[in-house]
Write an enzyme that holds these catalytic residues in place. Structure first.
Site, mmCIF file in Angstrom:
data_model
loop_
_atom_site.group_PDB
_atom_site.id
_atom_site.type_symbol
_atom_site.label_atom_id
_atom_site.label_comp_id
_atom_site.label_asym_id
_atom_site.label_seq_id
_atom_site.Cartn_x
_atom_site.Cartn_y
_atom_site.Cartn_z
ATOM 1 N N ARG A 1 44.280 -19.140 -47.692
ATOM 2 C CA ARG A 1 42.866 -19.283 -47.338
ATOM 3 C C ARG A 1 42.699 -20.458 -46.380
ATOM 4 N NH1 ARG A 1 41.810 -17.167 -52.978
ATOM 5 N NH2 ARG A 1 42.337 -19.149 -53.933
ATOM 6 N N ASP B 1 42.739 -8.301 -48.673
ATOM 7 C CA ASP B 1 43.496 -8.884 -49.787
ATOM 8 C C ASP B 1 43.389 -7.969 -51.006
ATOM 9 O OD1 ASP B 1 44.923 -10.571 -51.432
ATOM 10 O OD2 ASP B 1 43.241 -11.930 -51.817
ATOM 11 N N CYS C 1 50.220 -8.003 -52.482
ATOM 12 C CA CYS C 1 50.811 -8.717 -53.621
ATOM 13 C C CYS C 1 51.676 -7.779 -54.453
ATOM 14 C CB CYS C 1 49.735 -9.394 -54.461
ATOM 15 S SG CYS C 1 48.505 -8.271 -55.103
HETATM 16 N N1 SAH Z 1 40.605 -12.234 -52.027
HETATM 17 C C1 SAH Z 1 40.401 -12.658 -53.388
HETATM 18 C C2 SAH Z 1 41.291 -11.964 -54.387
HETATM 19 C C3 SAH Z 1 41.258 -10.459 -54.339
HETATM 20 S S1 SAH Z 1 41.847 -9.691 -55.758
HETATM 21 C C4 SAH Z 1 40.531 -14.167 -53.448
HETATM 22 O O1 SAH Z 1 40.951 -14.795 -52.468
HETATM 23 O O2 SAH Z 1 40.224 -14.736 -54.488
HETATM 24 C C5 SAH Z 1 41.512 -8.019 -55.474
HETATM 25 C C6 SAH Z 1 40.071 -7.612 -55.645
HETATM 26 O O3 SAH Z 1 39.949 -6.261 -55.179
HETATM 27 C C7 SAH Z 1 39.507 -7.604 -57.059
HETATM 28 O O4 SAH Z 1 38.393 -8.460 -57.106
HETATM 29 C C8 SAH Z 1 39.072 -6.156 -57.326
HETATM 30 O O5 SAH Z 1 37.834 -6.074 -58.003
HETATM 31 C C9 SAH Z 1 38.935 -5.613 -55.933
HETATM 32 N N2 SAH Z 1 39.156 -4.173 -55.727
HETATM 33 C C10 SAH Z 1 40.125 -3.380 -56.220
HETATM 34 N N3 SAH Z 1 40.074 -2.155 -55.676
HETATM 35 C C11 SAH Z 1 39.035 -2.154 -54.797
HETATM 36 C C12 SAH Z 1 38.492 -1.197 -53.892
HETATM 37 N N4 SAH Z 1 39.010 0.018 -53.774
HETATM 38 N N5 SAH Z 1 37.443 -1.570 -53.121
HETATM 39 C C13 SAH Z 1 36.918 -2.821 -53.231
HETATM 40 N N6 SAH Z 1 37.413 -3.757 -54.045
HETATM 41 C C14 SAH Z 1 38.456 -3.442 -54.821
#
Ligand code: SAH
Length: 385
Positions: free
Chosen positions: A205, A288, A328
């Site tokens: 980030r 992400d 990840c």
């Molecule tokens: N970028 C964040 C972490 C992301 S974790 C950070 O820096 O803290 C992944 C996220 O994707 C989760 O919050 C989950 O709710 C969301 N997610 C999973 N599948 C999804 C989809 N198809 N569309 C939107 N969000 C999704």
């Protein structure tokens, strides 16, 4: 002493430095679940000591290759080394990982710090059994106001362990205020994903912020990690996550930090398509997603999912814009990830340069020779005109 003997193949793996022995390489067991055992090879040669699980596909996780039976002193020394290493990093945040399992030679143990509190996870039987002692060692070394065991990840079921969330020491509030660089968050260690935040992305980030400008689109935003770090450098920020709860927290965090974010609940696959239809354009995009490939069987499907979002993001990006793209999934390695992003660029008919190739933060170390400890890839790319 409890003993587990292993096959020649298991022995070769250990001699090559990998700490895991698979079930198929276990020959004979005389040990109880969760015991610390002497591991022997062919002709009963002692190979070292390990934590034993009677249910796991990975029944042995090596602790030492030495002749001496490990005592609590070994755990104390390794916990101290893990904490001392994090202290040496001068991390500009009050939340970070203190113990990263195998990579700290503390197999199956995760400990995260959130301000004055610790949140831990015992992911194997041996660590679960040692929890009262480990709690004491952590209190001794760090004097936290509270320790929470977030022992609810699904992998515990594979170990025959129950899913529980319990306070092991002191008290732990539902909202813990922490800082990451200039960003302030309130974290819920009881219910948040993982132990509350995605700490492994902290350095990415910060790195991505250096390139952020113009219109920002943060996909899979969770509580706003990227949106809040990059937003202050951008003219407009849109964040998308499928979880209503995550978006509610993002909005609260955005208000707390005075960052304007248009936070939307939605499925990123659909939303990207929608934005494309509307001919919207962005200068900075973050992808992400969660681990699409949770196991080997899902690699093909995961790869096409990753490729689709990267393709759409590259189309939505203005020339000169930055794409921060992450995976990840341990099962999609760095080379495979680079390849699929390249294929997405070819399909999108764009040229892309690699600005930075990054990985999980330094508080989540990667142990050489143990590829399972390297899971997070983060590429910062530039779409050229
Ligand atoms: N970028 C964040 C972490 C992301 S974790 C950070 O820096 O803290 C992944 C996220 O994707 C989760 O919050 C989950 O709710 C969301 N997610 C999973 N599948 C999804 C989809 N198809 N569309 C939107 N969000 C999704």
């Amino acid at each position: 002493m409890s003993t587990v003997s292993i096959t020649k193949r298991g022995e070769d793996r250990i001699r090559n430095g990998h700490p895991w022995v698979y079930r198929s390489d276990v020959a004979k067991v005389s040990a109880a679940a969760g015991a610390t055992v002497l591991v022997t090879g062919i002709r009963n040669v002692p190979l070292g000591y390990a934590l034993y699980s009677d249910r796991s596909e990975i029944p042995l996780r090596m602790l030492t290759r030495g002749r001496e039976e490990p005592t609590l002193e070994l755990w104390r020394t390794r916990l101290d080394a893990a904490v001392t290493y994090r202290e040496s990093l001068n991390i500009d945040a009050t939340a970070y990982r203190l113990v990263h399992g195998e990579a700290d030679r503390l197999p199956g143990l995760v400990v995260d710090r959130y301000g004055d509190y610790l949140v831990l996870q015992a992911l194997v039987q041996g660590v679960d059994r040692l929890l009262p002692d480990l709690t004491r060692l952590l209190v001794e070394r760090l004097q936290p106001a509270g320790i929470l065991a977030r022992n609810d990840p699904r992998v515990r079921l594979l170990e025959g362990l129950e899913q529980t969330v319990a306070v092991l020491h002191g008290s732990v509030p539902e909202g813990v205020a922490i800082t990451e660089g200039r960003v302030r968050y309130v974290v819920d260690p009881y219910h948040g994903q993982k132990t509350g935040l995605f700490l492994d992305q902290r350095e990415n980030r910060a790195a991505a912020a250096a390139y952020a400008r113009g219109r920002l689109l943060d996909c899979f935003s969770y509580h706003g990690g990227f949106a809040l770090a990059l937003g202050p450098r951008c003219e407009e920020t849109i964040a998308i996550d499928a979880s209503e709860e995550a978006i509610a927290r993002l909005r609260a965090n955005a208000a707390r930090n005075g960052v304007a974010v248009d936070a939307r609940v939605g499925n990123v696959f659909d939303e990207l398509r929608g934005l494309e239809r509307l001919r919207e354009r962005f200068d900075t995009i973050v992808l992400d997603p969660p681990a699409f490939a949770k196991n080997k069987a899902s690699i093909v499907k995961a790869t096409s999912g990753y490729k689709e979002i990267n393709l759409r993001a590259l189309k939505l990006l203005n020339p000169g814009g930055t794409l921060v793209t992450c995976s990840c999934s341990y099962n999609v390695g760095e080379a495979a990830f680079a390849e699929l992003v390249y294929e997405a660029a070819v399909d999108a008919r764009v040229h892309v340069t690699v600005v930075e190739k990054r990985m999980q933060g330094r508080d989540h170390p990667v142990l050489l020779g143990v590829p399972e400890t390297y899971y997070l890839k983060c590429f910062i790319l530039r779409k050229i005109a």
